[in-house]
Design a protein around this motif. Sequence first.
Motif, PDB file in Angstrom:
ATOM      1  N   HIS A  11       2.399  12.298  -8.459  1.00 29.99           N
ATOM      2  CA  HIS A  11       1.455  13.209  -7.821  1.00 29.99           C
ATOM      3  C   HIS A  11       2.059  14.568  -7.501  1.00 29.99           C
ATOM      4  N   GLY A  12       3.026  14.990  -8.279  1.00 33.29           N
ATOM      5  CA  GLY A  12       3.580  16.335  -8.119  1.00 33.29           C
ATOM      6  C   GLY A  12       4.139  16.561  -6.737  1.00 33.29           C
ATOM      7  N   ASN A  13       3.657  17.611  -6.067  1.00 28.52           N
ATOM      8  CA  ASN A  13       4.201  17.953  -4.755  1.00 28.52           C
ATOM      9  C   ASN A  13       3.496  17.239  -3.609  1.00 28.52           C
ATOM     10  N   LEU A  14       2.575  16.331  -3.886  1.00 26.72           N
ATOM     11  CA  LEU A  14       1.914  15.549  -2.850  1.00 26.72           C
ATOM     12  C   LEU A  14       2.559  14.173  -2.812  1.00 26.72           C
ATOM     13  N   ASN A  15       2.734  13.637  -1.606  1.00 29.14           N
ATOM     14  CA  ASN A  15       3.308  12.297  -1.511  1.00 29.14           C
ATOM     15  C   ASN A  15       2.653  11.529  -0.380  1.00 29.14           C
ATOM     16  N   PRO A  16       2.703  10.193  -0.429  1.00 28.72           N
ATOM     17  CA  PRO A  16       1.988   9.359   0.541  1.00 28.72           C
ATOM     18  C   PRO A  16       2.507   9.454   1.968  1.00 28.72           C
ATOM     19  N   ASP A  17       3.692  10.021   2.158  1.00 24.74           N
ATOM     20  CA  ASP A  17       4.227  10.150   3.510  1.00 24.74           C
ATOM     21  C   ASP A  17       4.007  11.527   4.121  1.00 24.74           C
ATOM     22  N   VAL A  49      -0.789  10.411   4.460  1.00 24.70           N
ATOM     23  CA  VAL A  49      -1.759  10.065   3.415  1.00 24.70           C
ATOM     24  C   VAL A  49      -1.922   8.555   3.358  1.00 24.70           C
ATOM     25  N   ARG A  50      -0.825   7.852   3.480  1.00 23.33           N
ATOM     26  CA  ARG A  50      -0.852   6.387   3.453  1.00 23.33           C
ATOM     27  C   ARG A  50      -1.747   5.842   4.579  1.00 23.33           C
ATOM     28  N   GLU A  51      -1.570   6.366   5.789  1.00 23.88           N
ATOM     29  CA  GLU A  51      -2.357   5.912   6.941  1.00 23.88           C
ATOM     30  C   GLU A  51      -3.829   6.303   6.808  1.00 23.88           C
ATOM     31  N   LEU A  58      -9.082   3.092   1.195  1.00 20.56           N
ATOM     32  CA  LEU A  58      -8.592   3.530  -0.116  1.00 20.56           C
ATOM     33  C   LEU A  58      -7.127   3.184  -0.260  1.00 20.56           C
ATOM     34  N   SER A  59      -6.650   3.175  -1.495  1.00 22.69           N
ATOM     35  CA  SER A  59      -5.208   3.069  -1.695  1.00 22.69           C
ATOM     36  C   SER A  59      -4.622   4.474  -1.597  1.00 22.69           C
ATOM     37  N   PRO A  60      -3.357   4.598  -1.230  1.00 18.09           N
ATOM     38  CA  PRO A  60      -2.730   5.923  -1.208  1.00 18.09           C
ATOM     39  C   PRO A  60      -2.817   6.623  -2.563  1.00 18.09           C
ATOM     40  N   ASP A  61      -2.686   5.853  -3.661  1.00 15.79           N
ATOM     41  CA  ASP A  61      -2.767   6.458  -4.993  1.00 15.79           C
ATOM     42  C   ASP A  61      -4.150   7.035  -5.269  1.00 15.79           C
ATOM     43  N   GLN A  62      -5.217   6.355  -4.800  1.00 19.62           N
ATOM     44  CA  GLN A  62      -6.571   6.893  -4.990  1.00 19.62           C
ATOM     45  C   GLN A  62      -6.725   8.225  -4.275  1.00 19.62           C
TER      46      GLN A  62
END
Length: 131
Positions: A11-17, A49-51, A58-62
């Motif tokens: 996801h490039g510069n975006l991350n789940p944390d 993003v995860r939370e 949703l899943s974090p990936d979605q």
Amino acid sequence: MTHESRSDAAHGNLNPDDTIGNIVHRHAGVMEVLDAMGVNHCCGAHLTVREAAALAGLSPDQLLAALERCSSGDRVQLDVRGLEPPQPMVRVLEALDRLAPGAQLDARGYVYETDKPEPGLVRIRIRRSGG
């Protein structure tokens, strides 16, 4: 040393944390996507993003995939703080000239919104009308 998960790289510069607030700050156009996906970008700004994804079912990936689609493309972010008028508008019009020909926002098919996210800061979002 930093650790990068598979999701981070995908996801490039975006991350789940990353927090929702940080993403909104860096990518102003994502608010509509967050609203559509049931993520409150104001009250949920402190959430990762995860939370936020978990709360929205949703899943974090979605969520990351939707945010990435919105944050890429022909969006340009300008920081014109500290410039004296008319330089902020000159910079905006120069950026628009690189996107499409024309002189004025409405004549070019653009609409805009303004808000004041913090004292001394005015944010102007310019987008194509109907888009």
